[in-house]
Design an enzyme around this catalytic site. Structure first.
Site, PDB file in Angstrom:
ATOM      1  N   ARG A  90      -7.816   2.297   2.479  1.00  0.00           N
ATOM      2  CA  ARG A  90      -7.069   2.281   3.736  1.00  0.00           C
ATOM      3  C   ARG A  90      -5.881   3.247   3.682  1.00  0.00           C
ATOM      4  NH1 ARG A  90      -2.981   2.188   1.568  1.00  0.00           N
ATOM      5  NH2 ARG A  90      -1.751   0.475   0.711  1.00  0.00           N
ATOM      6  N   GLU A 127       5.897   0.139   6.368  1.00  0.00           N
ATOM      7  CA  GLU A 127       5.762   0.228   4.903  1.00  0.00           C
ATOM      8  C   GLU A 127       6.736  -0.710   4.210  1.00  0.00           C
ATOM      9  OE1 GLU A 127       3.013   1.234   3.166  1.00  0.00           O
ATOM     10  OE2 GLU A 127       3.278   3.128   4.207  1.00  0.00           O
ATOM     11  N   HIS A 128       6.246  -1.418   3.197  1.00  0.00           N
ATOM     12  CA  HIS A 128       7.028  -2.419   2.464  1.00  0.00           C
ATOM     13  C   HIS A 128       7.448  -3.562   3.380  1.00  0.00           C
ATOM     14  CE1 HIS A 128       7.173  -0.529  -1.460  1.00  0.00           C
ATOM     15  NE2 HIS A 128       7.318   0.619  -0.838  1.00  0.00           N
ATOM     16  N   ASP A 145       4.847  -5.769   4.538  1.00  0.00           N
ATOM     17  CA  ASP A 145       3.832  -6.847   4.510  1.00  0.00           C
ATOM     18  C   ASP A 145       4.263  -8.038   3.655  1.00  0.00           C
ATOM     19  OD1 ASP A 145       3.303  -5.402   2.135  1.00  0.00           O
ATOM     20  OD2 ASP A 145       1.138  -5.718   2.255  1.00  0.00           O
ATOM     21  N   GLY A 182      -5.236   4.815  -7.677  1.00  0.00           N
ATOM     22  CA  GLY A 182      -3.817   4.902  -8.000  1.00  0.00           C
ATOM     23  C   GLY A 182      -3.075   5.900  -7.132  1.00  0.00           C
ATOM     24  N   SER A 238      -5.385   2.406  -1.767  1.00  0.00           N
ATOM     25  CA  SER A 238      -5.899   1.061  -2.031  1.00  0.00           C
ATOM     26  C   SER A 238      -7.333   0.986  -2.535  1.00  0.00           C
ATOM     27  CB  SER A 238      -5.707   0.149  -0.814  1.00  0.00           C
ATOM     28  OG  SER A 238      -5.569  -1.162  -1.312  1.00  0.00           O
ATOM     29  N   SER A 239      -7.560   1.700  -3.626  1.00  0.00           N
ATOM     30  CA  SER A 239      -8.836   1.520  -4.317  1.00  0.00           C
ATOM     31  C   SER A 239      -8.922   0.108  -4.880  1.00  0.00           C
ATOM     32  CB  SER A 239      -8.980   2.547  -5.438  1.00  0.00           C
ATOM     33  OG  SER A 239      -8.069   2.299  -6.482  1.00  0.00           O
ATOM     34  N   ASP A 286      -3.568  -4.634   2.440  1.00  0.00           N
ATOM     35  CA  ASP A 286      -4.713  -3.849   1.965  1.00  0.00           C
ATOM     36  C   ASP A 286      -6.021  -4.618   2.083  1.00  0.00           C
ATOM     37  OD1 ASP A 286      -2.570  -2.342   1.302  1.00  0.00           O
ATOM     38  OD2 ASP A 286      -2.939  -2.292  -0.858  1.00  0.00           O
TER      39      ASP A 286
END
Ligand code: ADP
Ligand code: MG
Length: 357
Positions: A36, A42-43, A45, A133, A137-138, A184
């Site tokens: 995603r 950002e920051h 959630d 990494g 969001s692997s 994610d």
């Protein structure tokens, strides 16, 4: 040039072929879950705020088959893993499914440990096109693909997709030891083609936001190839920096309204403000990310550019006129000291089962 992203059917064929080579039989279960990119929010959630991510065309594919044993054997190969990595562990007795080495297997083991039904032995192959990494969001793609794979294998499907996402998050917290938020896993489970997802992390309510008006525009992801370190102590300390969070929540709602109204200039301004706040107030940017953002912003046709993901390296996302994509890539290649890679992010679909044909 932006990277050419293999299609779902190409990734599937590759995984099925590797399975046949590794195990000498055909797989009969096939699933995928996407990575995603977060457009804004950002920051927020893990601070009970709003986020606006979309699912990527880069996916983690898992193919496999029950093996009649009490153990599972899993082979993972990815663009980011140069050698094939193989693990085998007991699954039938779930008290024995515990975290250990190699670390990557903990994401898989956690999903098995917390799956709400017994799991029998299986063989599987994982192929991923989500860079690892890099803030795309692997990890959630791996968890959600694993969960979806076990659903298909056992026939036990989660009735509420929220529960599925929450179990995957629990796997990351307790097995991989990463204190991630919920964004994610939600977007990897619930993504819809042509939509971003507005998620209210207070009550976990979701709204699909259509993106079909943006035909002349694009989202360009630029990977700094300077890996982020999500479990670094700096990230933990900044979990208290709330002033950024309050304003970021307002920006996320304003950006959602601007997308709906087709006011893309406003969207771009809000993305710029988001980055500046992450840099100055939340202090999670880096020299690499600032260079990428500043270079993109100078190019005509760019509406906004910001870091995306946790920060400290990873990727930026730039919202721009389609015509300007090559100009931005050229400008970054000329001024960035590292080697960046580029992806055009189209809003894609969430996890699902596929035919094995
Ligand atoms: P991100 O989620 O932004 O890619 P993370 O640090 O949260 O970064 O997760 C990356 C980790 O997830 C990798 O180091 C690896 O342990 C694991 N991982 C993700 N995808 C795979 C995969 N296809 N095969 C094996 N491990 C994977
Ligand atoms: Mg992750």
């Amino acid at each position: 040039m932006a990277e050419i992203i293999p299609t779902i059917s190409q990734v599937k064929s590759e995984a099925l072929e590797i399975f046949q080579k590794e195990f000498g039989k055909d797989a009969d279960v096939c699933v995928f879950a996407p990575g995603r990119v977060n457009l804004i929010g950002e920051h927020t959630d893990y601070n009970e705020g709003f986020v606006l991510p979309m699912a990527l065309p880069m996916v983690t594919m898992i193919v496999g088959k029950l093996n009649g044993k009490s153990t599972c054997t899993i082979v993972s190969t990815s663009k980011s893993i140069t050698t094939i990595s193989k693990i085998e562990f007991e699954v039938s007795d779930r008290s024995k499914v515990v975290p250990g080495e190699p670390k990557w297997a903990n994401y898989v083991k956690g999903c098995i440990a917390f799956f709400p039904a017994d799991v029998s032995g299986f063989d599987a192959v994982i192929v991923s096109t989500v860079p690892m990494g890099s803030g795309l969001s692997s990890s959630a793609a791996l968890e959600v693909a694993t969960y979806t794979f076990i659903e298909a294998l056992t026939g036990v499907e989660c009735k509420d997709l929220r529960d599925k996402a929450l179990i995957c998050q629990k796997a990351e917290h307790q097995f991989a030891n990463v204190p991630c938020g919920i964004m994610d896993q939600f977007i990897s489970v619930m993504g819809q083609q042509g939509h971003a997802l507005l998620l209210d992390c207070r009550d976990l309510s979701v709204t699909q936001i259509p993106m079909d008006g943006i035909d002349n525009y694009a989202f360009l992801i630029t990977n700094s190839n300077a890996p982020h370190k999500l479990s670094s102590s700096a990230f933990q300390e900044r979990r208290d920096a709330f002033s950024h969070v309050i304003n970021e929540n307002s920006r996320t709602l304003a950006a959602t309204a601007a997308f709906k109204a087709g006011d893309y200039v406003k969207v771009g301004e809000l993305m710029n403000e988001s980055h500046d706040s992450l840099r100055d107030n939340y202090e999670v940017s880096s020299n690499e990310l600032d260079t990428l953002v500043n270079t993109a912003r100078k190019v005509a046709g760019v509406l906004g550019s910001r870091l995306t993901g946790a920060g400290f390296g990873g990727c930026t996302i730039t919202f721009l006129k389609k015509d300007s994509v090559d100009l931005v890539i050229k400008a970054i290649n000329e001024s960035y000291s590292g080697t960046a890679s580029f992806y055009i992010a189209t809003p894609s679909e969430g996890a699902r089962k596929l035919d094995c044909k």
